[in-house]
Design an enzyme around this catalytic site. Structure first.
Site, short mmCIF file in Angstrom:
data_model
loop_
_atom_site.label_atom_id
_atom_site.label_comp_id
_atom_site.label_asym_id
_atom_site.label_seq_id
_atom_site.Cartn_x
_atom_site.Cartn_y
_atom_site.Cartn_z
N CYS A 68 0.71 -0.99 -0.02
CA CYS A 68 0.05 0.06 0.07
C CYS A 68 1.04 1.19 -0.01
O CYS A 68 0.55 2.27 -0.49
CB CYS A 68 -0.89 -0.06 1.33
SG CYS A 68 -0.13 0.09 2.75
N HIS A 363 -2.05 0.83 7.24
CA HIS A 363 -2.38 1.05 5.83
C HIS A 363 -2.09 2.38 5.36
O HIS A 363 -2.23 3.43 6.13
CB HIS A 363 -3.67 0.54 5.64
CG HIS A 363 -4.19 0.54 4.11
ND1 HIS A 363 -3.66 -0.24 3.17
CD2 HIS A 363 -5.15 1.13 3.48
CE1 HIS A 363 -3.95 -0.34 2.04
NE2 HIS A 363 -5.19 0.62 2.08
N ASN A 385 -7.97 4.92 -2.17
CA ASN A 385 -6.94 3.88 -1.91
C ASN A 385 -6.66 2.86 -3.01
O ASN A 385 -6.75 3.43 -4.19
CB ASN A 385 -8.44 2.90 -1.49
CG ASN A 385 -7.79 1.81 -0.31
OD1 ASN A 385 -6.49 1.74 -0.19
ND2 ASN A 385 -8.69 1.29 0.61
#
Length: 446
Positions: A68, A363, A385
């Site tokens: 991520c 994250h 995202n």
């Protein structure tokens, strides 16, 4: 130490045997806890409209990997590249970054083994190294280390492979090899090998790992052709350009060293206006250390709003699994009425959740906008995202201000937004507060 008696069990049973508990049990056994207490009003009030609203290219997808931080970082860079080249979308190669991150992390791990080679394997640091010799996670400073050393390429020059998108297999292989190499280095030390011998032995090990990574991720390009057509239908080509030349020409003028990590860790032993680093965590051996400046949460929000208002996205780290829905793309403290089901009040604030390991930075994503009220305060945030466009609102998530307060731990901000005393604290080179690698703020976003 007292046991649970049969009389106590009967008391518990009588207490539970209420009609409302039967209704709740039926709902939870059928749908699970969170679906059973989903707050319809919060879902209905979720509005994907933002007074500050930056536009980005197509949504990316890290798939079955913990990259991520690489996706958030490359998404940050491509935002400017899209504008610079006047194109609709582009992706930078996350696989290229992951290849060299893995290579450097393997070297970093073996360096840590050599540094602690005279300690027993029961030493807490050595145990920490051996528990997780390699992983996908990382941080902003680690991303900068890679692109400064190796440059960067568009995704077309080094596309995804099975192993880059599904990292559990390659990680499992590398973990076994690295533990074996740790054993071999420590055995050599016991046989009176000197540090120079150990270093040479390590470099031979890295050569083997390089070959494994080439097999899994593909060999990184030495040169490539960069071709694109802009919105004016004009075709451009850069032939035989190297990854470093691509970085120098298209990325370097962003002055990425001006962007620093601001964290919010409101614990008594983590004073604000102090600079922190994490021991034994990193990738490039001679690269920059992970560096944080700890500030109150309101300052993180103020600076994020200021940066977004200037048309610049914000990389951020948070605990994405808390009070959020991947399917709905909503991160809100009011999304689930869990206390109505379990009848237990949450007595832990943000600091306590960090201290007692209930929460940590897990994250990385990117803020692309914020909705400001009449007092210039954000009440909801637009999030890009990297889980593809089938979740959330076509890959865009909504994050409420209450959730920001509770679960956002880091924002990456241009230093120009710091107050003078904050900049002075960050520029203080003689003093770091060092965190252990198992510290909650030492976790790497993945």
């Amino acid at each position: 130490m007292k046991n649970i008696s049969k009389d106590k069990l009967k008391k518990y049973e009588r207490s539970f045997n209420q009609s409302e508990n039967k209704v709740i049990t039926n709902a939870v056994t059928k749908n699970g806890f969170f679906k059973s207490c989903e707050n319809y009003e919060e879902i209905r009030n979720a509005r994907y409209e933002f007074s500050v609203n930056l536009k980005q290219g197509e949504i990316t997808n890290q798939k079955q990997s913990g990259r991520c931080w690489i996706f958030a970082s490359t998404n940050f860079l491509r935002y400017f590249l899209i504008k610079k080249l006047n194109i609709s979308t582009i992706e930078l190669s996350q696989n290229y970054i992951a290849f060299y991150d893995k290579l450097e992390k393997c070297n970093y791990f073996l360096n840590n083994i050599i540094e602690t080679i005279d300690r027993p394997t029961t030493d807490r640091h050595v145990t920490f190294f051996l528990d997780a010799p390699i992983n996908d996670g990382g941080q902003w400073d680690m991303f900068l280390n890679i692109i400064k050393k190796y440059g960067i390429v568009p995704k077309s020059a080094m596309p995804e492979t099975y192993s880059s998108s599904n990292t559990s297999e390659i990680n499992k292989i590398l973990k076994r090899i690295l533990r074996m190499y740790a054993y071999e280095l420590r055995t050599s030390y016991k046989k009176k090998k000197n540090l120079e011998d150990l270093e040479n032995q390590k470099l031979d090990m890295i050569e083997n790992i390089y070959a494994i990574l080439c097999t899994a991720f593909g060999r990184p390009p030495e040169k490539f052709d960069f071709e694109y057509t802009n919105k004016n239908n004009e075709f451009h080509r850069d032939s035989n350009i190297t990854p470093t030349e691509f970085y120098e020409k298209y990325i370097k003028d962003l002055n990425l060293d001006d962007y620093i990590s601001i964290i919010n860790a409101p614990n008594e032993d983590r004073p604000f206006l102090k600079k922190y680093t994490v021991n034994y965590i990193g990738n490039v051996a001679d690269g920059n250390r992970i560096t944080y400046l700890n500030l109150p949460i309101d300052r993180l929000k103020e600076m994020a709003i200021a940066q977004l208002s200037e048309g610049v996205p914000v990389f951020f780290g948070s605990d994405v699994g808390q009070e959020s829905s991947r399917e709905l793309g909503i991160l809100s403290r009011n999304l689930y009425n869990i206390k109505d089901i379990i009848n237990i009040k949450d007595t832990m604030d943000k600091a306590i959740k960090l201290e007692y390991r209930e929460s940590s930075m897990t994250h990385a994503m990117m803020f692309l906008g914020v909705n400001l009220d009449e007092n210039w305060k954000g009440n909801r945030w637009k999030v890009e995202n990297s889980w593809g466009d089938s979740t959330g609102n076509k890959g865009i998530y909504l994050l409420t201000d209450d959730w920001f307060n509770s679960y956002v731990y880091q924002v990456v901000i241009n230093k120009k937004h710091l107050k003078p005393e904050e900049l002075e604290a960050y520029n203080e080179n003689k003093y770091y507060m060092e965190l252990e690698p198992w510290d909650p703020m030492g976790t790497l976003a993945d």
